[in-house]
Write a protein that holds these residues in place. Structure first.
Motif, PDB file in Angstrom:
ATOM      1  N   GLY A 173      40.524  34.437  27.120  1.00 58.87           N
ATOM      2  CA  GLY A 173      39.264  35.079  27.550  1.00 58.87           C
ATOM      3  C   GLY A 173      39.123  35.183  29.288  1.00 58.87           C
ATOM      4  N   VAL A 174      40.311  35.253  29.884  1.00 62.50           N
ATOM      5  CA  VAL A 174      40.546  35.689  31.236  1.00 62.50           C
ATOM      6  C   VAL A 174      40.255  36.992  31.553  1.00 62.50           C
ATOM      7  N   LYS A 175      39.612  37.313  32.409  1.00 64.65           N
ATOM      8  CA  LYS A 175      39.404  38.712  32.814  1.00 64.65           C
ATOM      9  C   LYS A 175      40.018  39.384  34.142  1.00 64.65           C
ATOM     10  N   LEU A 176      40.093  40.361  34.474  1.00 62.15           N
ATOM     11  CA  LEU A 176      40.912  40.711  35.662  1.00 62.15           C
ATOM     12  C   LEU A 176      40.420  40.416  36.790  1.00 62.15           C
ATOM     13  N   ALA A 177      38.831  40.058  37.024  1.00 63.61           N
ATOM     14  CA  ALA A 177      38.321  39.487  38.022  1.00 63.61           C
ATOM     15  C   ALA A 177      38.798  37.918  38.213  1.00 63.61           C
ATOM     16  N   ASP A 178      39.256  37.559  37.095  1.00 66.83           N
ATOM     17  CA  ASP A 178      39.497  36.018  37.007  1.00 66.83           C
ATOM     18  C   ASP A 178      41.093  35.899  37.593  1.00 66.83           C
TER      19      ASP A 178
END
Length: 345
Positions: A173-178
């Motif tokens: 569930g890690v997105k690009l912003a993370d």
């Protein structure tokens, strides 16, 4: 003396090793993360360029990241359009590290060197880029390839790909912003079409061009007809205006000459006499030599004896030309007058 030289060399070597162990340099294109016993906090991030101090390994370590833009490309992959056509696309994205602390915390497990962190980050970004390429399935071939200028929806496709790229998440569930990175641009490097699809695209583009040509031709014909109609209307208006103006001039001339005609009709012989004198005045002896019999109307007055026997107030005897009599009769609306024989009337 030799012992002193050895001490100086040894001291210089120790100084170089100490500076290497206790200092590090950050360039203006870099950001550094200084960890203490493997841990990093917000104060561990160094963005300003210059010379910095640190404790030697293993107390503190420094990892530097290049903050300039990086390019990631994805090899050609087959995608299906909304109208069930197969196309092969090659995608790219440009990105850079914006949060060195998050980037370090996310990818530092790949190794100690920053190059290893970049490799692991690109693997995660490739998964996002594949998901972004799947947006092609929302567009038809007609949307992507059209004969009309500036009607292709490829720019809209690339915008949708960038949105999908930034919103995609991995299995955790890690997105690009993370990741601590920023996507600058996402798009298509090239689009390859199978032979059957290429023929269909060319046929559709050809029919589209023919339709556009017919529309332009129809518009040209309608405009030409409008120009012809406007020219005919303008010519009719000009002709009518010229005719009215000419009629006004003729009426004005008739009104102005009527008093003179009425006056001349009272004494037609005087009118003929004045006409003959006007003709004589118009003859220029400097440019022409005329040999004309004295019997010609008007020239009998040039004879030496033309005025013999004429009393005061009496006109000389002459013959009225038929053309002048016809003109006078036509303007005055009278019957032809009898030929004068001279003398007082």
């Amino acid at each position: 003396m030799q012992r002193l030289l050895r001490y100086l060399v040894a001291g210089l070597v120790v100084l170089v090793l100490a500076s290497f162990a206790f200092t590090f340099q950050v360039r203006f294109t870099e950001a550094a993360v200084k960890t203490t016993f493997g841990k990093a906090t917000d104060e561990s991030v160094i963005r300003e360029p210059g010379l910095r101090f640190r404790l030697p390994y293993p107390f503190q370590e420094v990892t530097k990241y290049d903050t300039r833009m990086r390019l990631l490309t994805l090899k050609v992959e087959t995608q299906q359009t909304a109208d069930n056509r197969q196309i092969a696309v090659e995608t790219f994205c440009t990105w850079r590290v914006t949060d060195p602390l998050k980037f370090f915390q996310t990818f530092s497990s790949a190794g100690e060197r920053s190059e290893e962190h970049y490799q692991k980050a690109e693997q995660a970004l490739q998964a996002n880029l594949r998901a972004a390429a799947g947006v092609v399935s929302k567009f038809t071939m007609q949307d992507l390839f059209t004969a009309e200028t500036n009607k292709s929806k490829i720019p809209e496709l690339e915008i949708a790909m960038k949105d999908a790229f930034t919103q995609s998440a991995d299995k955790q569930g890690v997105k690009l912003a993370d990741y601590g990175v920023e996507a600058i641009d996402v798009g298509l490097t090239r689009i390859l079409l199978p032979e059957a699809v290429t023929s269909a695209v060319f046929d559709r583009m050809k029919s589209g061009r023919e339709r556009i040509a017919k529309e332009i031709e129809s518009q040209g014909q309608s405009q030409a007809q409008a120009i012809r109609d406007r020219a005919n209307s303008d010519s009719q208006k000009i002709s009518a205006f010229a005719e009215r103006l000419a009629q006004d001039i003729r009426s004005k001339g008739d009104n102005e000459v009527a008093p003179y005609l009425a006056l001349m009709n009272k004494n037609p012989q005087l009118a003929v006499y004045l006409d003959q004198m006007e003709f004589i005045r118009g003859v220029n002896p400097r440019t022409a030599t005329l040999v004309i019999p004295s019997s010609y109307p008007g020239f009998n007055l040039l004879m030496p004896d033309s005025l013999n026997g004429i009393r005061a107030g009496q006109l000389p005897s002459f013959t009225t030309p038929e053309s002048i009599k016809s003109a006078l009769n036509e303007m005055a609306g009278t019957q032809p007058a009898a030929k004068p024989t001279g003398g007082k009337k």
